[in-house]
Design an enzyme around this catalytic site. Structure first.
Site, PDB file in Angstrom:
ATOM      1  N   HIS A  48       0.818  -1.216   0.000  1.00  0.00           N
ATOM      2  CA  HIS A  48       0.000   0.000   0.000  1.00  0.00           C
ATOM      3  C   HIS A  48       0.859   1.277   0.000  1.00  0.00           C
ATOM      4  O   HIS A  48       0.723   2.102  -0.919  1.00  0.00           O
ATOM      5  CB  HIS A  48      -0.989  -0.042   1.170  1.00  0.00           C
ATOM      6  CG  HIS A  48      -1.631   1.269   1.488  1.00  0.00           C
ATOM      7  ND1 HIS A  48      -2.493   1.910   0.634  1.00  0.00           N
ATOM      8  CD2 HIS A  48      -1.522   2.073   2.577  1.00  0.00           C
ATOM      9  CE1 HIS A  48      -2.893   3.047   1.178  1.00  0.00           C
ATOM     10  NE2 HIS A  48      -2.312   3.174   2.355  1.00  0.00           N
ATOM     11  N   HIS A  72       3.854   6.814   5.488  1.00  0.00           N
ATOM     12  CA  HIS A  72       2.662   7.479   6.010  1.00  0.00           C
ATOM     13  C   HIS A  72       1.854   6.654   7.001  1.00  0.00           C
ATOM     14  O   HIS A  72       1.160   7.206   7.837  1.00  0.00           O
ATOM     15  CB  HIS A  72       1.777   7.997   4.873  1.00  0.00           C
ATOM     16  CG  HIS A  72       0.869   6.963   4.275  1.00  0.00           C
ATOM     17  ND1 HIS A  72       1.248   6.157   3.232  1.00  0.00           N
ATOM     18  CD2 HIS A  72      -0.395   6.585   4.588  1.00  0.00           C
ATOM     19  CE1 HIS A  72       0.266   5.351   2.920  1.00  0.00           C
ATOM     20  NE2 HIS A  72      -0.758   5.570   3.725  1.00  0.00           N
ATOM     21  N   GLU A  76       0.954   5.353  12.593  1.00  0.00           N
ATOM     22  CA  GLU A  76      -0.389   4.991  13.020  1.00  0.00           C
ATOM     23  C   GLU A  76      -0.549   3.484  13.231  1.00  0.00           C
ATOM     24  O   GLU A  76      -1.192   3.048  14.160  1.00  0.00           O
ATOM     25  CB  GLU A  76      -1.402   5.478  11.987  1.00  0.00           C
ATOM     26  CG  GLU A  76      -2.741   5.818  12.622  1.00  0.00           C
ATOM     27  CD  GLU A  76      -3.828   5.992  11.575  1.00  0.00           C
ATOM     28  OE1 GLU A  76      -3.499   6.150  10.394  1.00  0.00           O
ATOM     29  OE2 GLU A  76      -5.003   5.956  11.960  1.00  0.00           O
ATOM     30  N   ASP A  77       0.055   2.711  12.357  1.00  0.00           N
ATOM     31  CA  ASP A  77      -0.255   1.279  12.343  1.00  0.00           C
ATOM     32  C   ASP A  77       0.862   0.356  12.819  1.00  0.00           C
ATOM     33  O   ASP A  77       0.672  -0.848  12.867  1.00  0.00           O
ATOM     34  CB  ASP A  77      -0.642   0.842  10.913  1.00  0.00           C
ATOM     35  CG  ASP A  77      -1.949   1.487  10.474  1.00  0.00           C
ATOM     36  OD1 ASP A  77      -2.666   1.985  11.354  1.00  0.00           O
ATOM     37  OD2 ASP A  77      -2.227   1.495   9.263  1.00  0.00           O
ATOM     38  N   ASP A 260     -25.022  14.688 -26.594  1.00  0.00           N
ATOM     39  CA  ASP A 260     -25.356  15.452 -25.390  1.00  0.00           C
ATOM     40  C   ASP A 260     -24.233  15.388 -24.366  1.00  0.00           C
ATOM     41  O   ASP A 260     -24.148  16.222 -23.479  1.00  0.00           O
ATOM     42  CB  ASP A 260     -26.616  14.880 -24.711  1.00  0.00           C
ATOM     43  CG  ASP A 260     -27.861  15.111 -25.549  1.00  0.00           C
ATOM     44  OD1 ASP A 260     -27.779  15.971 -26.454  1.00  0.00           O
ATOM     45  OD2 ASP A 260     -28.873  14.449 -25.301  1.00  0.00           O
TER      46      ASP A 260
HETATM   47 MN    MN Z   1      -2.621   4.546   4.087  1.00  0.00          MN
END
Ligand code: MN
Length: 714
Positions: A48, A72, A76-77, A260
């Site tokens: 990720h 990043h 946090e993790d 359109d």
């Molecule tokens: Mn993330």
């Protein structure tokens, strides 16, 4: 997922000055920190951050941004800390990672979807460096691309809603159209699968019917321009399902023909060419009125520039055409990033992120016309506001400099009035603490709580100030009444032996007031002497029957007989009907005397205060007042020590600790003198017996901080 060397190559391809050492270490650090963690898809979690970094290479971001993307989620993790990041990667990257982490925490806290607009402002306000936002947007984009792996439908739709309400408009606001569109498409698919499906199949049907109409029309325009010797790139595309769906909802019309919903784009080299191409097209095809917009002379807020027009084009199809330069086209795709990339190159110059921020603010502040795109990106910077959370996650916006007092009143007037304390981010803080963006504020209330007049100094919002002032006025009036009644009681008892009750209408008329309460208030204020009331209201034959007067002097013989009728001042609020004189600063326990000052109530002085000489000629102004320290104090011995201590940090706590160790309870402490090396203190304390008071003095003499200590004469 990109290998370490692939990522480095990619960054180096656009930024020859990229710091490969930092990037390589960030890659390794993140891989190690995430270890065996897995994504919902089953892929290693580490894929990720690498994907997020990869997305950002498309925008040619600098080393710090790419490293931030890699790191990043580590704080946090994983067990990694921001301190570690600072040590290993320096303060710039640590600050960016910290910013992204904070945004993620906010995300968890805010659950009120109706607050999307506020939340967007909050995100902007707290990401001082736009790179924080860019990493966050790339993070969200990758999470949306992999959203279908998340098993819980409820969670999927919450994330998709948030993306639609907050992140897509945010991306549009800083002009990154590409990310905005992809986020919207992915969210739309999750939130409205049926709508998405039906729009798509309708598009397929029209495409079949019309054949390669997009290619045919753009080919025709291309030929037209080439014949006129323009060097132009023409392209056409069908609008995205989500914008078609919006248009259908908004205008309540179905789309019948593919034309359109086709938009053509002509990209040329110069601004001059843009207008010349426009002229050519307008002379060749019939113009549809009211559809022309010049965003070149007046760019949109997010920096977008283009000419927009609509004509009855080839094959009599109604088509929309955008005309812009190559640079404008890049800005339309890359927004803020393009400004930096193409105008200033990837050169690593000092303070480049300040440039980013300035650019962002310029873009957002420069006026632009309202239009379709801005309808769903009503994005503005609010540098003069702070946004804070209630414990439930609701967002409250306040002016910069606002304090907890403002917050409490913003929640509800009653909450403000009953406020007794505040917890900011879980910690008890003074009410006057200025609030910062993202603070979570818990207001503690009590049914007995009441606003203090001093709050007015800490409040910046009109609502809070008005409410506090109103309260202060009514408290002040109550206090004047209480004081006035006490004063009247005192003279009545002395003069008649009875307490004061009320006076007749005739007396009220003499003083020009409506009722007894108003008269009592005037006495409390010092506007009407209590003596005048008794002399007016009581017939002379009834006067003189009371107790001997305990006047302010307490007798000239020097005895310390406190008047039994002394007015206790415990329940009177300083600053209201009672004021402590600045000249002598009386402390509880000191011998005090009150002076009635017209319009203000009582001013309290120490008995030996020199200012009192001025009042010597006006005995009627003197009021016998007494501290009312409560019953617990009376059983104990009260001591006062006068000490000189060295002026250095910690001295005061050392001394108070010594007194506490001897079971002394400090009731008051006053600094009476201060020099560079010493200060002089008066400490009042309560203790078992006079014997124990001497022991306190002995204990203090053992401290090296104490230069001299004496038990003051009682
Ligand atoms: Mn993330």
């Amino acid at each position: 997922m990109l290998e370490r060397h692939e990522l480095l190559d990619r960054v180096r391809s656009y930024d020859p000055y990229a710091d490969e050492g930092v990037l390589g270490r960030a890659y390794d650090f993140s891989m190690e920190a995430h270890g065996s963690q897995r994504r919902a898809s089953g892929a290693p979690y580490f894929s990720h951050p690498v994907e997020v970094a990869d997305i950002l290479t498309r925008y040619r971001l600098d080393t710090a941004s790419i490293a931030t993307a890699l790191l990043h989620d580590t704080v946090e993790d994983t067990v990694a800390t921001i301190l570690q990041i600072r040590e290993l990667f320096g303060s710039e990257i640590a600050r960016l990672v910290d910013g992204v982490t904070k945004l993620s925490e906010l995300e968890l806290r805010s659950n009120a979807s109706g607050q999307a607009e506020n939340f967007r402002k909050l995100l902007l306000a707290i990401s001082e460096d736009v790179r924080v936002l860019l990493v966050k947007l790339a993070d969200r984009l990758h999470n949306m691309r992999t959203l279908h792996h998340v098993p819980l439908a409820e969670k999927r739709s919450r994330i998709a809603r948030e993306t639609m309400d907050i992140y897509a408009p945010l991306a549009g606001g800083i002009g990154i159209q590409e990310i905005k569109e992809e986020l919207e498409d992915l969210a739309f698919r999750e939130l409205h699968p049926q709508a998405c499906e039906s729009v798509s199949s309708r598009l397929d049907f029209l495409r079949q019917q019309a054949g390669d109409i997009v290619e045919r029309i753009s080919g025709e325009i291309d030929t037209l321009l080439a014949d006129a010797a323009f060097d132009a790139v023409v392209s056409g595309r069908v609008k995205r399902p989500v914008s078609i769906w919006r248009k259908m909802q908004r205008k309540d019309i179905p789309f019948e023909r593919l034309t359109d919903i086709i938009a053509f784009r002509v990209v040329v080299a110069s601004v001059d060419d843009c207008y010349r191409v426009l002229g050519k097209i307008h002379s060749e095809y019939r113009v549809i009125h009211g559809e022309f917009d010049d965003y070149i002379s007046t760019p949109k807020k997010n920096g977008y520039q283009s000419l927009h027009t609509a004509v009855i084009g080839p094959g009599l199809h109604r088509i929309e055409i955008q005309i812009r330069t190559t640079e404008m086209d890049r800005i339309a795709e890359f927004g803020v990033a393009a400004h930096w990339l193409y105008k200033h190159g990837a050169a690593l110059t000092e303070g480049r992120h300040y440039h980013w921020v300035r650019k962002l603010i310029d873009l957002l502040e420069s006026s632009g016309s309202s239009d379709e795109l801005l309808e769903d990106t009503r994005l503005e910077l609010y540098p003069d506001q702070v946004f804070c959370f209630t414990p439930k996650g609701d967002i409250i916006g306040l002016p910069q400099g606002a304090t907890s007092v403002d917050f409490a009143y913003a929640v509800h007037s009653e909450v403000g009035d009953r406020c007794v304390g505040v917890r900011i981010n879980g910690k008890m803080m003074p009410l006057r603490t200025p609030l910062a963006n993202g603070d979570q504020i818990e207001v503690l209330t009590s049914p007995d709580g009441t606003p203090s007049p001093t709050w007015e100094r800490w409040a910046v919002t009109g609502k809070a100030r008005a409410r506090i002032r109103r309260h202060a006025r009514s408290i002040q009036r109550d206090e004047f009444i209480r004081l006035g009644r006490a004063l009247l009681d005192r003279v009545y008892r002395v003069s008649t032996g009875e307490p004061f009750d009320s006076v007749g209408a005739e007396v009220l008329a003499r003083f020009g007031v409506e009722d007894t309460e108003a008269l009592v208030e005037a006495v409390g204020r010092g506007d009407v002497p209590a003596q005048d009331v008794v002399e007016t209201a009581v017939p002379p034959e009834l006067l003189g029957g009371g107790a001997p007067a305990p006047d302010a002097g307490d007798g000239d013989d020097g005895t310390r007989r406190r008047g039994v009728n002394a007015i206790p001042i415990r329940n009177l609020t300083p600053g209201m009907a009672v004021h402590y004189a600045d000249c002598c600063d009386p402390m509880p326990g000191e011998e005090i005397v009150g002076a009635l000052i017209p319009g203000r109530g009582i001013s309290i002085h120490t008995r030996d205060c020199e200012t009192l000489v001025n009042l010597a000629e006006m005995p009627e102004r003197w009021v016998d007042v007494a501290w009312d320290l409560g019953p617990s104090v009376r059983v104990k011995h009260r001591g006062r020590i006068d000490l000189v201590v060295t002026n250095r940090p910690g001295t005061l706590s050392e001394i108070t600790a010594l007194i506490a160790q001897q079971d002394g309870n400090i009731s008051n402490l006053k600094i009476t003198g201060r020099s560079r090396e010493f200060f002089r203190l008066l400490i009042d304390f309560e203790i078992e017996s006079p014997q124990r008071a001497s022991e306190v003095v002995a204990a203090l003499r053992t401290s090296p901080a104490v230069s001299s200590v004496n038990l003051a004469a009682d």
